[in-house]
Motif scaffolding. Structure first.
Motif, mmCIF file in Angstrom:
data_model
loop_
_atom_site.group_PDB
_atom_site.id
_atom_site.type_symbol
_atom_site.label_atom_id
_atom_site.label_comp_id
_atom_site.label_asym_id
_atom_site.label_seq_id
_atom_site.Cartn_x
_atom_site.Cartn_y
_atom_site.Cartn_z
ATOM 1 N N LEU A 1 0.827 -1.200 0.000
ATOM 2 C CA LEU A 1 0.000 0.000 0.000
ATOM 3 C C LEU A 1 0.865 1.256 0.000
ATOM 4 O O LEU A 1 0.523 2.261 -0.620
ATOM 5 N N ARG A 2 1.998 1.200 0.709
ATOM 6 C CA ARG A 2 2.920 2.343 0.682
ATOM 7 C C ARG A 2 3.449 2.567 -0.735
ATOM 8 O O ARG A 2 3.592 3.699 -1.189
ATOM 9 N N LEU B 1 -2.482 -4.635 -7.852
ATOM 10 C CA LEU B 1 -3.885 -5.021 -7.760
ATOM 11 C C LEU B 1 -4.024 -6.533 -7.857
ATOM 12 O O LEU B 1 -4.711 -7.173 -7.051
ATOM 13 N N SER B 2 -3.339 -7.108 -8.835
ATOM 14 C CA SER B 2 -3.386 -8.555 -9.023
ATOM 15 C C SER B 2 -2.809 -9.288 -7.819
ATOM 16 O O SER B 2 -3.354 -10.305 -7.365
ATOM 17 N N SER B 3 -1.716 -8.761 -7.275
ATOM 18 C CA SER B 3 -1.068 -9.396 -6.133
ATOM 19 C C SER B 3 -1.958 -9.360 -4.896
ATOM 20 O O SER B 3 -2.083 -10.354 -4.172
ATOM 21 N N LEU B 4 -2.590 -8.215 -4.651
ATOM 22 C CA LEU B 4 -3.490 -8.092 -3.500
ATOM 23 C C LEU B 4 -4.657 -9.070 -3.602
ATOM 24 O O LEU B 4 -4.971 -9.793 -2.656
ATOM 25 N N THR C 1 -4.868 -11.763 -5.324
ATOM 26 C CA THR C 1 -4.378 -13.138 -5.216
ATOM 27 C C THR C 1 -4.172 -13.534 -3.757
ATOM 28 O O THR C 1 -4.515 -14.651 -3.339
ATOM 29 N N LYS C 2 -3.608 -12.613 -2.959
ATOM 30 C CA LYS C 2 -3.386 -12.897 -1.539
ATOM 31 C C LYS C 2 -4.710 -13.059 -0.799
ATOM 32 O O LYS C 2 -4.861 -13.947 0.050
ATOM 33 N N PHE C 3 -5.673 -12.197 -1.101
ATOM 34 C CA PHE C 3 -6.981 -12.307 -0.464
ATOM 35 C C PHE C 3 -7.668 -13.620 -0.850
ATOM 36 O O PHE C 3 -8.288 -14.288 -0.017
ATOM 37 N N ALA C 4 -7.548 -13.981 -2.126
ATOM 38 C CA ALA C 4 -8.178 -15.210 -2.609
ATOM 39 C C ALA C 4 -7.564 -16.439 -1.949
ATOM 40 O O ALA C 4 -8.257 -17.430 -1.690
ATOM 41 N N ALA C 5 -6.266 -16.378 -1.657
ATOM 42 C CA ALA C 5 -5.586 -17.514 -1.033
ATOM 43 C C ALA C 5 -6.157 -17.808 0.352
ATOM 44 O O ALA C 5 -6.234 -18.965 0.775
ATOM 45 N N TRP D 1 -11.630 -8.029 -5.840
ATOM 46 C CA TRP D 1 -11.578 -8.909 -4.671
ATOM 47 C C TRP D 1 -12.904 -9.653 -4.517
ATOM 48 O O TRP D 1 -12.931 -10.874 -4.344
ATOM 49 N N TYR D 2 -14.001 -8.909 -4.606
ATOM 50 C CA TYR D 2 -15.323 -9.529 -4.498
ATOM 51 C C TYR D 2 -15.542 -10.546 -5.615
ATOM 52 O O TYR D 2 -15.978 -11.677 -5.372
#
Length: 213
Positions: free
Chosen positions: A14-15, A52-55, A57-61, A124-125
Motif C-alpha cells: 500500500l505504501r 492489484l493482481s497481487s493483493l 491473489t493474496k486475499f483469494a488464497a 476482490w469480491y
C-alpha cells in the motif's frame, strides 16, 4: 489461517501504491514540460495492475484455505462421518469475515486513491464469489454437509453485504457467479430444512443485504 494474514506485506504494498499515486500526480503536473514522462506513466500503470493482481491473489488464497477446510466435510469422504458427530460453530466463517473487514479498513486508511480502492474491492469480491462458485460446481453431484452449508451461507451473505457497503455496484455484485452460488445454496437450504428441520439454526440466504452484523 485468516488471522495470520501477511499484514506487513500488505502495508508495504500500500505504501508503494501511495508512492505511485504521488509520482503519477507530479507527472501529470509537469507532463507538458517533460514529454518523456509518458514512459513513466506506462510503468506506473503496470505497477498498479501488478499490485492489484497481487493483493487480490493474496486475499483469494485466504478464502481458498477456508474452502479447503470445508472440503473435509464432503459427502462420502472418510472423515465426513466422523466429523458429523461433532458440532462445530461458526468460528471459521466469523474469522474469515473479520479478515475481510480488517483488510477493507486497512485499504481505506492507507490508500488515498478512491478509483484504485474501488478496483481492488470490485476484483476482490469477484474473485471471491468465483472461488465459491467453482468449489460448489466441483460438488455438483454431492449434497452439502449442514456445516458446509451454514458456513458458506454466512460467508456469502456477509461478503455481499460488506462489499456493497464499500461501494461495489449492484451490477458487479450480482454477477453470474453470484447468481449460481445463490441458487445452489438456496436449493441446498431447502433440502436441509426438509431433512433436518431447524438444523441450520435460522441461517438462511434470504435478505442477504439486510443484516446488521
Amino acid at each position: 489461517d485468516p488471522q495470520a494474514a501477511p499484514e506487513k506485506r500488505l502495508e508495504d504494498m500500500l505504501r508503494l501504491g501511495e508512492l505511485c499515486v504521488e509520482v503519477l500526480t507530479q507527472n501529470e503536473e509537469h507532463h507538458a514540460e517533460q514529454q518523456y514522462h509518458s514512459k513513466i506513466d506506462v510503468l506506473i500503470d503496470e505497477a498498479f495492475k501488478d499490485m492489484l493482481s497481487s493483493l487480490v491473489t493474496k486475499f483469494a488464497a485466504v478464502l481458498d484455505g477456508v474452502l479447503n477446510k470445508l472440503s473435509r466435510y464432503d459427502e462420502g469422504t472418510f472423515f465426513s462421518s466422523i466429523l458429523s458427530f461433532t458440532k462445530p460453530g461458526m468460528d471459521l466463517a466469523d474469522t474469515y469475515i473479520t479478515f475481510i473487514r480488517q483488510n477493507q479498513d486497512i485499504l481505506r486508511d492507507r490508500v488515498n486513491d478512491e478509483l484504485y480502492t474501488e478496483k481492488v474491492f470490485e476484483q476482490w469480491y469477484s474473485s471471491s464469489v468465483k472461488l465459491v462458485c467453482v468449489w460448489l460446481t466441483d460438488r455438483m453431484d454431492l449434497q452439502l454437509h449442514v456445516y458446509q452449508l451454514k458456513t458458506l451461507i454466512k460467508i456469502v451473505k456477509k461478503t455481499y453485504r460488506d462489499f456493497r457497503l464499500q461501494g461495489v455496484l449492484d451490477v458487479s455484485l450480482n454477477n453470474k457467479s453470484y447468481e449460481t452460488v445463490y441458487n445452489r445454496l438456496t436449493v441446498e437450504e431447502a433440502t436441509a430444512a426438509v431433512k433436518s428441520g431447524d438444523g441450520l439454526q435460522g441461517i438462511s440466504m434470504r435478505d442477504s443485504d439486510q443484516e446488521d452484523d
